[in-house]
Design a protein around this motif. Sequence first.
Motif, PDB file in Angstrom:
ATOM      1  N   HIS A  38     -11.769  -3.007  13.155  1.00  0.00           N
ATOM      2  CA  HIS A  38     -10.535  -2.800  13.370  1.00  0.00           C
ATOM      3  C   HIS A  38     -10.152  -1.364  12.878  1.00  0.00           C
ATOM      4  O   HIS A  38     -10.374  -0.100  12.761  1.00  0.00           O
ATOM      5  CB  HIS A  38      -9.391  -4.236  12.494  1.00  0.00           C
ATOM      6  CG  HIS A  38      -9.657  -5.116  13.333  1.00  0.00           C
ATOM      7  ND1 HIS A  38      -9.576  -5.356  14.737  1.00  0.00           N
ATOM      8  CD2 HIS A  38     -10.154  -6.798  13.230  1.00  0.00           C
ATOM      9  CE1 HIS A  38      -9.406  -6.641  14.586  1.00  0.00           C
ATOM     10  NE2 HIS A  38      -9.892  -7.214  13.507  1.00  0.00           N
ATOM     11  N   ARG A  39      -9.390  -1.545  11.246  1.00  0.00           N
ATOM     12  CA  ARG A  39      -9.017  -0.315  10.579  1.00  0.00           C
ATOM     13  C   ARG A  39      -9.295  -0.346   8.599  1.00  0.00           C
ATOM     14  O   ARG A  39      -9.307  -1.694   8.318  1.00  0.00           O
ATOM     15  CB  ARG A  39      -7.439   0.339  10.572  1.00  0.00           C
ATOM     16  CG  ARG A  39      -7.363   0.085  12.119  1.00  0.00           C
ATOM     17  CD  ARG A  39      -6.026   0.312  12.011  1.00  0.00           C
ATOM     18  NE  ARG A  39      -5.191   1.767  11.453  1.00  0.00           N
ATOM     19  CZ  ARG A  39      -3.705   1.645  11.243  1.00  0.00           C
ATOM     20  NH1 ARG A  39      -3.388   1.138  11.597  1.00  0.00           N
ATOM     21  NH2 ARG A  39      -3.278   2.800  10.406  1.00  0.00           N
ATOM     22  N   VAL A  40     -10.036   0.598   8.557  1.00  0.00           N
ATOM     23  CA  VAL A  40     -11.105   0.756   7.446  1.00  0.00           C
ATOM     24  C   VAL A  40      -9.175   0.552   6.429  1.00  0.00           C
ATOM     25  O   VAL A  40      -8.462   1.292   6.458  1.00  0.00           O
ATOM     26  CB  VAL A  40     -11.247   2.106   7.095  1.00  0.00           C
ATOM     27  CG1 VAL A  40     -11.915   2.452   5.338  1.00  0.00           C
ATOM     28  CG2 VAL A  40     -12.557   2.089   7.854  1.00  0.00           C
ATOM     29  N   VAL A  45      -4.148  -3.711   2.849  1.00  0.00           N
ATOM     30  CA  VAL A  45      -3.468  -1.467   2.978  1.00  0.00           C
ATOM     31  C   VAL A  45      -2.993  -1.671   4.033  1.00  0.00           C
ATOM     32  O   VAL A  45      -2.102  -1.200   4.379  1.00  0.00           O
ATOM     33  CB  VAL A  45      -5.193  -0.633   2.569  1.00  0.00           C
ATOM     34  CG1 VAL A  45      -4.963   0.728   3.596  1.00  0.00           C
ATOM     35  CG2 VAL A  45      -5.393  -1.330   1.454  1.00  0.00           C
ATOM     36  N   ILE A  46      -3.477  -2.315   5.137  1.00  0.00           N
ATOM     37  CA  ILE A  46      -3.521  -2.037   6.808  1.00  0.00           C
ATOM     38  C   ILE A  46      -2.282  -2.836   7.022  1.00  0.00           C
ATOM     39  O   ILE A  46      -1.166  -2.583   7.609  1.00  0.00           O
ATOM     40  CB  ILE A  46      -4.686  -2.290   7.812  1.00  0.00           C
ATOM     41  CG1 ILE A  46      -5.669  -1.592   7.163  1.00  0.00           C
ATOM     42  CG2 ILE A  46      -4.233  -2.124   9.488  1.00  0.00           C
ATOM     43  CD1 ILE A  46      -5.308   0.159   7.430  1.00  0.00           C
ATOM     44  N   ARG A  47      -1.961  -4.203   6.565  1.00  0.00           N
ATOM     45  CA  ARG A  47      -1.287  -5.717   7.141  1.00  0.00           C
ATOM     46  C   ARG A  47      -0.951  -6.297   6.578  1.00  0.00           C
ATOM     47  O   ARG A  47      -0.702  -7.355   6.595  1.00  0.00           O
ATOM     48  CB  ARG A  47      -2.069  -5.791   8.847  1.00  0.00           C
ATOM     49  CG  ARG A  47      -3.037  -6.267   8.686  1.00  0.00           C
ATOM     50  CD  ARG A  47      -3.878  -7.392   9.838  1.00  0.00           C
ATOM     51  NE  ARG A  47      -5.072  -7.596   9.496  1.00  0.00           N
ATOM     52  CZ  ARG A  47      -6.009  -6.508   9.570  1.00  0.00           C
ATOM     53  NH1 ARG A  47      -5.836  -5.392  10.190  1.00  0.00           N
ATOM     54  NH2 ARG A  47      -7.503  -7.267   9.392  1.00  0.00           N
ATOM     55  N   ARG A  95      -1.770   7.063   5.906  1.00  0.00           N
ATOM     56  CA  ARG A  95      -2.333   7.806   5.075  1.00  0.00           C
ATOM     57  C   ARG A  95      -3.174   6.690   4.410  1.00  0.00           C
ATOM     58  O   ARG A  95      -4.687   8.030   3.748  1.00  0.00           O
ATOM     59  CB  ARG A  95      -1.036   8.169   4.117  1.00  0.00           C
ATOM     60  CG  ARG A  95      -1.716   8.776   2.280  1.00  0.00           C
ATOM     61  CD  ARG A  95      -0.684   9.428   2.000  1.00  0.00           C
ATOM     62  NE  ARG A  95      -0.154   8.113   1.530  1.00  0.00           N
ATOM     63  CZ  ARG A  95       0.138   7.407   0.565  1.00  0.00           C
ATOM     64  NH1 ARG A  95      -1.353   8.415  -0.028  1.00  0.00           N
ATOM     65  NH2 ARG A  95       0.221   6.471   0.075  1.00  0.00           N
ATOM     66  N   LEU A  96      -2.944   6.117   3.395  1.00  0.00           N
ATOM     67  CA  LEU A  96      -3.749   5.185   2.603  1.00  0.00           C
ATOM     68  C   LEU A  96      -5.363   4.698   3.527  1.00  0.00           C
ATOM     69  O   LEU A  96      -5.870   4.921   2.943  1.00  0.00           O
ATOM     70  CB  LEU A  96      -3.678   3.961   2.161  1.00  0.00           C
ATOM     71  CG  LEU A  96      -1.956   3.918   1.327  1.00  0.00           C
ATOM     72  CD1 LEU A  96      -1.734   2.770   1.131  1.00  0.00           C
ATOM     73  CD2 LEU A  96      -2.724   4.774   0.309  1.00  0.00           C
ATOM     74  N   GLU A  97      -5.413   4.448   4.822  1.00  0.00           N
ATOM     75  CA  GLU A  97      -6.894   4.225   5.662  1.00  0.00           C
ATOM     76  C   GLU A  97      -7.424   5.849   5.257  1.00  0.00           C
ATOM     77  O   GLU A  97      -8.459   5.462   5.410  1.00  0.00           O
ATOM     78  CB  GLU A  97      -6.152   4.348   7.381  1.00  0.00           C
ATOM     79  CG  GLU A  97      -7.561   4.025   7.858  1.00  0.00           C
ATOM     80  CD  GLU A  97      -7.205   3.725   9.626  1.00  0.00           C
ATOM     81  OE1 GLU A  97      -7.885   3.036  10.019  1.00  0.00           O
ATOM     82  OE2 GLU A  97      -5.805   3.782  10.071  1.00  0.00           O
ATOM     83  N   ARG A  98      -6.799   6.509   5.489  1.00  0.00           N
ATOM     84  CA  ARG A  98      -7.811   8.187   5.839  1.00  0.00           C
ATOM     85  C   ARG A  98      -8.278   8.297   4.011  1.00  0.00           C
ATOM     86  O   ARG A  98      -9.277   8.524   4.010  1.00  0.00           O
ATOM     87  CB  ARG A  98      -7.263   9.065   5.740  1.00  0.00           C
ATOM     88  CG  ARG A  98      -6.571   9.441   7.045  1.00  0.00           C
ATOM     89  CD  ARG A  98      -5.934  10.577   7.782  1.00  0.00           C
ATOM     90  NE  ARG A  98      -4.518  11.089   7.209  1.00  0.00           N
ATOM     91  CZ  ARG A  98      -3.524  10.820   7.760  1.00  0.00           C
ATOM     92  NH1 ARG A  98      -3.502  10.076   8.353  1.00  0.00           N
ATOM     93  NH2 ARG A  98      -2.453  10.930   7.232  1.00  0.00           N
TER      94      ARG A  98
END
Length: 449
Positions: A38-40, A45-47, A95-98
Amino acid sequence: MTASFDFDFFVIGAGSGGVRAARIAAGHGAKVGIAEEHRVGGTCVIRGCVPKKLLVIGAHFAEDLVDAARFGWRIEGRHFDWPTLRNNVLADVSRLERAYQATLDSHAVETFHARAELAGPNRVRVGEREVTARHVLVATGARPQVPADVPGAELGITSNEVFHLEALPERIAIVGGGYIANEFAGIFHELGSRVTQLVRGNRLLRGWEPALADRLLQISLGKHIDIRLDCQPTRVERLAGGQLRVALSAGEPLEVDALLWAIGRIPNADGLGLEALGVTRRNRGEIAVDDGSTTNLPWLHAVGDVTDRMQLTPIAIREGHALADRLFGGRHWTVDYANVPSAVFSHPPLASVGMTEPEARERLGGVRIFTADFRPMKNVLAGRDERALYKLVVDAATDRIVGAHLIGPEAPEILQALAIAVKAGLTKAELDSTVALHPTMAEELVLMR
């Protein structure tokens, strides 16, 4: 170190626990790979906790803007715009994912943006590729539970989708009595939705200090959140106008614009190839591990929510850190699950550490209870009747503080320091000897007699 393996350490799942384990292992010199479908950043962090806390902060402005008038501020034309809050929250999540990805990159961790499954002993299939690893870590977290026995349940949403709503629902039903349900009940109420909370049991926040759960119920009802205990959906139908009709186990059917399931989280352990390898799992499907986060296979490990030991982000981070230290850093330590502080970011928030009063009476026998029940200064001047409640549980035999439980403004911020006292085994007398910081809400903690 890699010898005949492609990697020393391969992590399945780039959430908080997986990323911490990968970073620490790489810092010890291991060659590390990590896969995320999914997303790092993972759930928190994401959901999960990060975007949800941002919604909590945004929702608090509803009361603050009303209270501002009593403090001399005239604010004309107040208006809330859901897309603005939603989009800004989602932008911060990106932003946090990056930032998480940058952490992995700076530690030379190879990231695979694909689904990973176990292909055999020390082997991982990631996307179309198969790699080998001396050690493999499963850190796939958990997912929101949706009931399988309620027809039409798929018409509802979960905490995964709630951050992407196109519009704020005028009427929303939230199913559950735990921390996620109470947090979103407060958020949607403050943002202007008409909230009905459906709770299967006869109380909110089962397992929490009863005095705090009762106080939250009292305050929430006073805010006109419609909380229905001993009540749950039995069927969900889509009406012609797009609304949902929710049949209930008690009372008349409910018509709402959105239905949010918040009835718990299930470990994400299915479809990983565990069965073929004979990996031991327990009653909710979680991966069974020892104190060092190792499964019954010495090369396979698991941390975080997928083990269902304690579903908290800081715990997953510590578990991942301890594992990487042990495998690659020569440092052997384990996570201490005693006296872990936790919070519910409801309106108002709750925070707790250590034993509840019922737990302490059962385990210790003799206990002393100290409480402070008061209106914070801000609520007094604002004309709000909402009261804070602080409660200390003390072992009568040793005078040690064995539990601390708060509900009121900034309760989680205050409790973090108090959690140190409980963890350190400080006594009530030592707390009493501390000079109060006046005027603060926190001073009540050293003034209880």
